[in-house]
Design a protein around this motif. Structure first.
Motif, PDB file in Angstrom:
ATOM      1  N   ARG A  18       0.844  -1.202   0.000  1.00  0.00           N
ATOM      2  CA  ARG A  18       0.000   0.000   0.000  1.00  0.00           C
ATOM      3  C   ARG A  18       0.880   1.254   0.000  1.00  0.00           C
ATOM      4  N   ARG A  19       1.905   1.235   0.845  1.00  0.00           N
ATOM      5  CA  ARG A  19       2.779   2.410   0.985  1.00  0.00           C
ATOM      6  C   ARG A  19       4.216   1.931   1.098  1.00  0.00           C
ATOM      7  N   VAL A  20       5.113   2.501   0.284  1.00  0.00           N
ATOM      8  CA  VAL A  20       6.500   2.050   0.343  1.00  0.00           C
ATOM      9  C   VAL A  20       7.445   3.225   0.562  1.00  0.00           C
ATOM     10  N   LEU A  21       8.564   2.887   1.166  1.00  0.00           N
ATOM     11  CA  LEU A  21       9.647   3.857   1.335  1.00  0.00           C
ATOM     12  C   LEU A  21      10.791   3.365   0.465  1.00  0.00           C
ATOM     13  N   LEU A  22      11.126   4.136  -0.542  1.00  0.00           N
ATOM     14  CA  LEU A  22      12.215   3.765  -1.451  1.00  0.00           C
ATOM     15  C   LEU A  22      13.454   4.573  -1.096  1.00  0.00           C
ATOM     16  N   LYS A  23      14.540   3.882  -0.795  1.00  0.00           N
ATOM     17  CA  LYS A  23      15.810   4.569  -0.523  1.00  0.00           C
ATOM     18  C   LYS A  23      16.665   4.521  -1.783  1.00  0.00           C
ATOM     19  N   ILE A  24      17.027   5.698  -2.266  1.00  0.00           N
ATOM     20  CA  ILE A  24      17.880   5.771  -3.459  1.00  0.00           C
ATOM     21  C   ILE A  24      19.190   6.427  -3.067  1.00  0.00           C
ATOM     22  N   SER A  25      20.285   5.742  -3.291  1.00  0.00           N
ATOM     23  CA  SER A  25      21.555   6.337  -2.879  1.00  0.00           C
ATOM     24  C   SER A  25      21.998   7.399  -3.887  1.00  0.00           C
ATOM     25  N   GLY A  26      22.888   8.247  -3.417  1.00  0.00           N
ATOM     26  CA  GLY A  26      23.341   9.358  -4.250  1.00  0.00           C
ATOM     27  C   GLY A  26      23.988   8.899  -5.552  1.00  0.00           C
ATOM     28  N   GLU A  27      24.594   7.712  -5.522  1.00  0.00           N
ATOM     29  CA  GLU A  27      25.269   7.249  -6.750  1.00  0.00           C
ATOM     30  C   GLU A  27      24.275   7.025  -7.899  1.00  0.00           C
ATOM     31  N   SER A  28      22.997   6.963  -7.577  1.00  0.00           N
ATOM     32  CA  SER A  28      21.973   6.835  -8.632  1.00  0.00           C
ATOM     33  C   SER A  28      21.829   8.120  -9.441  1.00  0.00           C
ATOM     34  N   PHE A  29      22.373   9.193  -8.921  1.00  0.00           N
ATOM     35  CA  PHE A  29      22.192  10.495  -9.568  1.00  0.00           C
ATOM     36  C   PHE A  29      23.343  10.854 -10.504  1.00  0.00           C
ATOM     37  N   CYS A  30      24.332   9.951 -10.597  1.00  0.00           N
ATOM     38  CA  CYS A  30      25.462  10.237 -11.488  1.00  0.00           C
ATOM     39  C   CYS A  30      25.849   8.980 -12.253  1.00  0.00           C
ATOM     40  N   ARG A  31      26.701   9.146 -13.241  1.00  0.00           N
ATOM     41  CA  ARG A  31      27.153   7.974 -13.995  1.00  0.00           C
ATOM     42  C   ARG A  31      28.112   7.165 -13.144  1.00  0.00           C
ATOM     43  N   ARG A  32      28.147   5.877 -13.417  1.00  0.00           N
ATOM     44  CA  ARG A  32      29.002   4.980 -12.633  1.00  0.00           C
ATOM     45  C   ARG A  32      30.444   5.490 -12.599  1.00  0.00           C
ATOM     46  N   GLY A  33      31.007   5.551 -11.413  1.00  0.00           N
ATOM     47  CA  GLY A  33      32.393   5.978 -11.266  1.00  0.00           C
ATOM     48  C   GLY A  33      32.581   7.477 -11.281  1.00  0.00           C
ATOM     49  N   GLU A  34      31.494   8.211 -11.492  1.00  0.00           N
ATOM     50  CA  GLU A  34      31.608   9.676 -11.506  1.00  0.00           C
ATOM     51  C   GLU A  34      30.972  10.240 -10.244  1.00  0.00           C
ATOM     52  N   SER A  35      31.009  11.571 -10.132  1.00  0.00           N
ATOM     53  CA  SER A  35      30.318  12.221  -9.019  1.00  0.00           C
ATOM     54  C   SER A  35      29.469  13.350  -9.588  1.00  0.00           C
ATOM     55  N   GLY A  36      28.815  14.084  -8.719  1.00  0.00           N
ATOM     56  CA  GLY A  36      27.944  15.162  -9.180  1.00  0.00           C
ATOM     57  C   GLY A  36      26.615  14.614  -9.679  1.00  0.00           C
ATOM     58  N   ILE A  37      25.955  15.400 -10.532  1.00  0.00           N
ATOM     59  CA  ILE A  37      24.637  14.978 -11.015  1.00  0.00           C
ATOM     60  C   ILE A  37      24.652  14.853 -12.527  1.00  0.00           C
ATOM     61  N   SER A  38      24.117  13.756 -13.011  1.00  0.00           N
ATOM     62  CA  SER A  38      23.894  13.592 -14.446  1.00  0.00           C
ATOM     63  C   SER A  38      22.382  13.560 -14.644  1.00  0.00           C
ATOM     64  N   MET A  39      21.852  14.572 -15.325  1.00  0.00           N
ATOM     65  CA  MET A  39      20.395  14.613 -15.465  1.00  0.00           C
ATOM     66  C   MET A  39      19.881  13.442 -16.293  1.00  0.00           C
ATOM     67  N   SER A  40      20.717  12.869 -17.161  1.00  0.00           N
ATOM     68  CA  SER A  40      20.204  11.709 -17.919  1.00  0.00           C
ATOM     69  C   SER A  40      19.978  10.520 -16.975  1.00  0.00           C
ATOM     70  N   GLU A  41      20.843  10.362 -15.974  1.00  0.00           N
ATOM     71  CA  GLU A  41      20.621   9.303 -14.979  1.00  0.00           C
ATOM     72  C   GLU A  41      19.352   9.597 -14.172  1.00  0.00           C
ATOM     73  N   VAL A  42      19.206  10.869 -13.800  1.00  0.00           N
ATOM     74  CA  VAL A  42      18.039  11.238 -12.987  1.00  0.00           C
ATOM     75  C   VAL A  42      16.757  11.037 -13.796  1.00  0.00           C
ATOM     76  N   GLU A  43      16.827  11.344 -15.083  1.00  0.00           N
ATOM     77  CA  GLU A  43      15.638  11.187 -15.927  1.00  0.00           C
ATOM     78  C   GLU A  43      15.252   9.713 -16.076  1.00  0.00           C
ATOM     79  N   SER A  44      16.253   8.845 -16.188  1.00  0.00           N
ATOM     80  CA  SER A  44      15.856   7.432 -16.337  1.00  0.00           C
ATOM     81  C   SER A  44      15.299   6.895 -15.021  1.00  0.00           C
TER      82      SER A  44
END
Ligand code: UDP
Length: 257
Positions: A18-44
């Protein structure tokens, strides 16, 4: 505990939670091995979340910030920064991620709210439990930023605490690996993935599921955890439909299917 290599067992068509808590780590916001934000990762990521939201499940998301800054690592680099300050910086990093995810979701016409544990009214609502639940009931995706608002813990702990506060049925821990393994699968390719394991077995085998505080909180309050690979297209949706992928961590053993 049940070890498996089978990812394909089908669940029911609709959400089993019914209700879920999804934990997304910061590495989901950037390309593998990189840092910062990649909007293409965020969009997918947002595309996956859009489909989950459309399924009717109530969805709260806790964002990590490790793609930008982790307090402990940063304070170890220099004595010039107090550990607490570094942790607050880490919490602010999670707000940056939350805002990026919010815009990516709103571009897909998903209604969202960002609630921050550190007050910053110009960019986000404060976290208010009852208000958060009301948003969820109205079908809005609530992105929970700034962790717990207190230094020295991680967003895993925030996820566990918030899950209990909002009475989520489960904590979904999205990672870049397929679940909980007998050993580190990146070091030993023969490591076995568990499809299901109890909290007690995780402890007795010294396995890593979430950070220790988060894990103990879920164990103490009987909040199940599902660890799964969010990078595989559609996996968030599949977990929410009850498909047996990743690793389910529960208080008691499940019957083998
Ligand atoms: N943080 C904190 N209190 C919290 C949550 C996070 O101090 O309640 C800080 C901590 O320094 C952490 C950083 O914010 O390292 C980023 O969060 P985390 O490391 O959990 O991000 P992730 O690893 O999930 O990307």
């Amino acid at each position: 505990m049940a070890a498996t290599s089978d990812d394909s067992e089908a669940g029911s068509a609709g959400p089993v939670y019914r209700r879920v808590l999804l934990k997304i780590s910061g590495e989901s916001f950037c390309r593998r091995g990189e840092s910062g934000i990649s909007m293409s990762e965020v969009e997918s990521l947002a595309l996956q979340i859009q489909r989950v939201a459309a399924s009717g499940v109530e969805l709260a998301i806790v964002c990590g910030g490790g793609n930008i800054l982790r307090g402990r690592q940063f304070s170890e680099i220099s004595d010039a920064i107090a550990p607490a300050t570094a942790h607050y910086m880490g919490m602010l990093a999670t707000v940056i991620n939350a805002l990026a995810l919010q815009d990516a979701l709103e571009n897909l016409n998903v209604q969202t709210r960002v609630q921050s544990a550190i007050r910053m009214e110009g960019v986000a609502e404060p976290f208010i439990r009852r208000r958060c639940i009301r948003h969820l009931e109205k079908g809005r995706v609530v992105i929970l930023a700034a962790g717990t608002g207190s230094p020295f813990v991680t967003t895993d702990t925030a996820a566990a605490l918030r899950a209990r506060e909002i009475e989520a049925d489960v904590v979904l821990k999205g990672t870049r690996v397929d679940g909980v393994f007998s050993e580190d699968p990146e070091l030993n390719p023969h490591a076995v993935r568990y499809s299901h394991i109890t909290f007690a077995d995780v402890l007795s085998q010294g396995l890593k599921v979430m950070d220790a505080q988060a894990f103990h909180h879920c164990m103490e309050h009987g909040i199940p955890i599902v660890v799964f690979n969010y990078l595989k297209e559609g996996n968030i949706e599949r977990v929410i439909r009850g498909e047996r992928l990743g690793t389910r961590v529960t208080p008691t053993a499940e019957p083998t299917a």
